[in-house]
Design a protein around this motif. Structure first.
Motif, PDB file in Angstrom:
ATOM      1  N   LYS A  78      73.185  93.857  28.453  1.00 43.98           N
ATOM      2  CA  LYS A  78      72.702  95.239  28.532  1.00 43.98           C
ATOM      3  C   LYS A  78      71.545  95.322  29.515  1.00 43.98           C
ATOM      4  O   LYS A  78      70.708  94.428  29.571  1.00 43.98           O
ATOM      5  N   GLY A  79      71.540  96.362  30.318  1.00 51.04           N
ATOM      6  CA  GLY A  79      70.536  96.519  31.363  1.00 51.04           C
ATOM      7  C   GLY A  79      71.082  96.107  32.726  1.00 51.04           C
ATOM      8  O   GLY A  79      70.422  96.303  33.744  1.00 51.04           O
ATOM      9  N   LYS A  80      72.264  95.530  32.726  1.00 50.44           N
ATOM     10  CA  LYS A  80      72.927  95.139  33.969  1.00 50.44           C
ATOM     11  C   LYS A  80      74.283  95.825  34.044  1.00 50.44           C
ATOM     12  O   LYS A  80      74.887  96.159  33.020  1.00 50.44           O
TER      13      LYS A  80
ATOM     14  N   ARG B  15      76.921  88.450  44.857  1.00 50.47           N
ATOM     15  CA  ARG B  15      76.620  87.275  44.030  1.00 50.47           C
ATOM     16  C   ARG B  15      75.122  87.032  43.836  1.00 50.47           C
ATOM     17  O   ARG B  15      74.713  86.461  42.835  1.00 50.47           O
ATOM     18  N   ASP B  16      74.297  87.479  44.760  1.00 49.71           N
ATOM     19  CA  ASP B  16      72.855  87.262  44.641  1.00 49.71           C
ATOM     20  C   ASP B  16      72.103  88.464  44.068  1.00 49.71           C
ATOM     21  O   ASP B  16      70.880  88.440  43.984  1.00 49.71           O
ATOM     22  N   ASP B  17      72.827  89.497  43.671  1.00 45.89           N
ATOM     23  CA  ASP B  17      72.208  90.695  43.102  1.00 45.89           C
ATOM     24  C   ASP B  17      72.179  90.546  41.579  1.00 45.89           C
ATOM     25  O   ASP B  17      73.215  90.636  40.914  1.00 45.89           O
ATOM     26  N   ASP B  18      71.001  90.319  41.021  1.00 41.81           N
ATOM     27  CA  ASP B  18      70.912  90.059  39.580  1.00 41.81           C
ATOM     28  C   ASP B  18      71.084  91.316  38.722  1.00 41.81           C
ATOM     29  O   ASP B  18      71.065  91.237  37.492  1.00 41.81           O
ATOM     30  N   ARG B  19      71.270  92.473  39.348  1.00 42.48           N
ATOM     31  CA  ARG B  19      71.540  93.700  38.597  1.00 42.48           C
ATOM     32  C   ARG B  19      73.015  93.810  38.211  1.00 42.48           C
ATOM     33  O   ARG B  19      73.392  94.672  37.425  1.00 42.48           O
TER      34      ARG B  19
ATOM     35  N   GLN C  80      80.630 102.864  45.778  1.00 40.60           N
ATOM     36  CA  GLN C  80      80.577 103.397  44.406  1.00 40.60           C
ATOM     37  C   GLN C  80      79.937 102.405  43.449  1.00 40.60           C
ATOM     38  O   GLN C  80      79.162 102.789  42.568  1.00 40.60           O
ATOM     39  N   LEU C  81      80.245 101.131  43.627  1.00 40.48           N
ATOM     40  CA  LEU C  81      79.659 100.089  42.774  1.00 40.48           C
ATOM     41  C   LEU C  81      78.142 100.021  42.987  1.00 40.48           C
ATOM     42  O   LEU C  81      77.376  99.936  42.029  1.00 40.48           O
ATOM     43  N   LYS C  82      77.713 100.102  44.231  1.00 41.95           N
ATOM     44  CA  LYS C  82      76.282 100.090  44.532  1.00 41.95           C
ATOM     45  C   LYS C  82      75.570 101.270  43.875  1.00 41.95           C
ATOM     46  O   LYS C  82      74.417 101.157  43.452  1.00 41.95           O
ATOM     47  N   SER C  83      76.247 102.421  43.794  1.00 41.24           N
ATOM     48  CA  SER C  83      75.601 103.605  43.204  1.00 41.24           C
ATOM     49  C   SER C  83      75.324 103.404  41.713  1.00 41.24           C
ATOM     50  O   SER C  83      74.454 104.065  41.152  1.00 41.24           O
ATOM     51  N   LEU C  84      76.061 102.501  41.060  1.00 38.76           N
ATOM     52  CA  LEU C  84      75.819 102.229  39.634  1.00 38.76           C
ATOM     53  C   LEU C  84      74.587 101.350  39.426  1.00 38.76           C
ATOM     54  O   LEU C  84      74.017 101.318  38.342  1.00 38.76           O
ATOM     55  N   LEU C  85      74.198 100.615  40.467  1.00 34.32           N
ATOM     56  CA  LEU C  85      73.076  99.692  40.346  1.00 34.32           C
ATOM     57  C   LEU C  85      71.757 100.445  40.368  1.00 34.32           C
ATOM     58  O   LEU C  85      70.751  99.975  39.893  1.00 34.32           O
TER      59      LEU C  85
END
Length: 196
Positions: free
Chosen positions: A82-84, A113-117, A191-196
């Motif tokens: 949760k939180g990711k 792969r290096d984005d911890d979100r 779209q995936l980036k917008s969720l981060l």
């Protein structure tokens, strides 16, 4: 029968042998099926859209939580994440659509792969985990291998392969897709980036 008619007859026979041979290969060889499906993906078919799925009713986070084993054999749950944003893909080595979408999944994973979100869970459904490891190694995919513990809610995974989901930071399902798709397209990445 003259020579030209004989030549046409043999060309027709050879053409039929090639056609039916290729058809049999596509019917019975998962790698050949995967290659064919991948070609269809490259021409623009099977493009997922998170925005279209976002309108679906959200499942409460508690209903979407399930346990899985990571590469070290440690039992974990999606509730711990949760939180990711969590990208989940259920797959198997014997599944041609899974094989077809693997290059796009590997490329998507490499981009994030290096984005911890964002956490990727590639959950293998093979009975033999070693077979899955060998498949990933042979294809030079660096996807993190997870295994199913058998306790997945039906609204998450009903048994259809491949099945891909995205959980938002609150654990809600914002994307669910059964079947193959090209996940490394520019529009899906955006779209995936917008969720981060």
């Amino acid at each position: 029968m003259n020579e030209q008619q004989n030549k046409k007859k043999w060309l027709r026979i050879l053409g039929n042998i090639f056609f039916y041979g290729a058809l049999l290969l596509l019917l019975f060889n998962p790698t050949a099926k995967g290659w064919f499906l991948r070609q269809l993906m490259e021409v623009g078919l099977f493009r997922p859209q998170i925005e279209q799925e976002a309108a679906m009713p959200k499942q409460p986070a508690v209903a979407t939580a399930f346990a899985f084993r990571d590469a070290t054999g440690t039992m974990r749950t999606t509730a711990d994440l949760k939180g990711k944003v969590v990208f989940i893909n259920f797959w198997a080595t014997w599944c041609p659509p899974c094989i077809a979408e693997m290059p796009s999944l590997n490329d998507l994973y490499q981009q994030f792969r290096d984005d911890d979100r964002l956490v990727f869970l590639f959950i293998n459904e093979d009975a033999d985990v070693q077979k899955a490891k060998a498949f990933l190694q042979k294809k030079s995919y660096s996807l993190p291998l997870m295994t199913n513990t058998g306790q997945v809610p039906a609204q998450i995974f009903s048994g259809t392969l491949p099945t891909t989901l995205i959980l938002d930071k609150d654990g809600n399902v914002v994307f669910r897709h059964e079947g193959l798709a090209k996940y490394n397209s520019a529009s899906f990445v955006k779209q995936l980036k917008s969720l981060l």
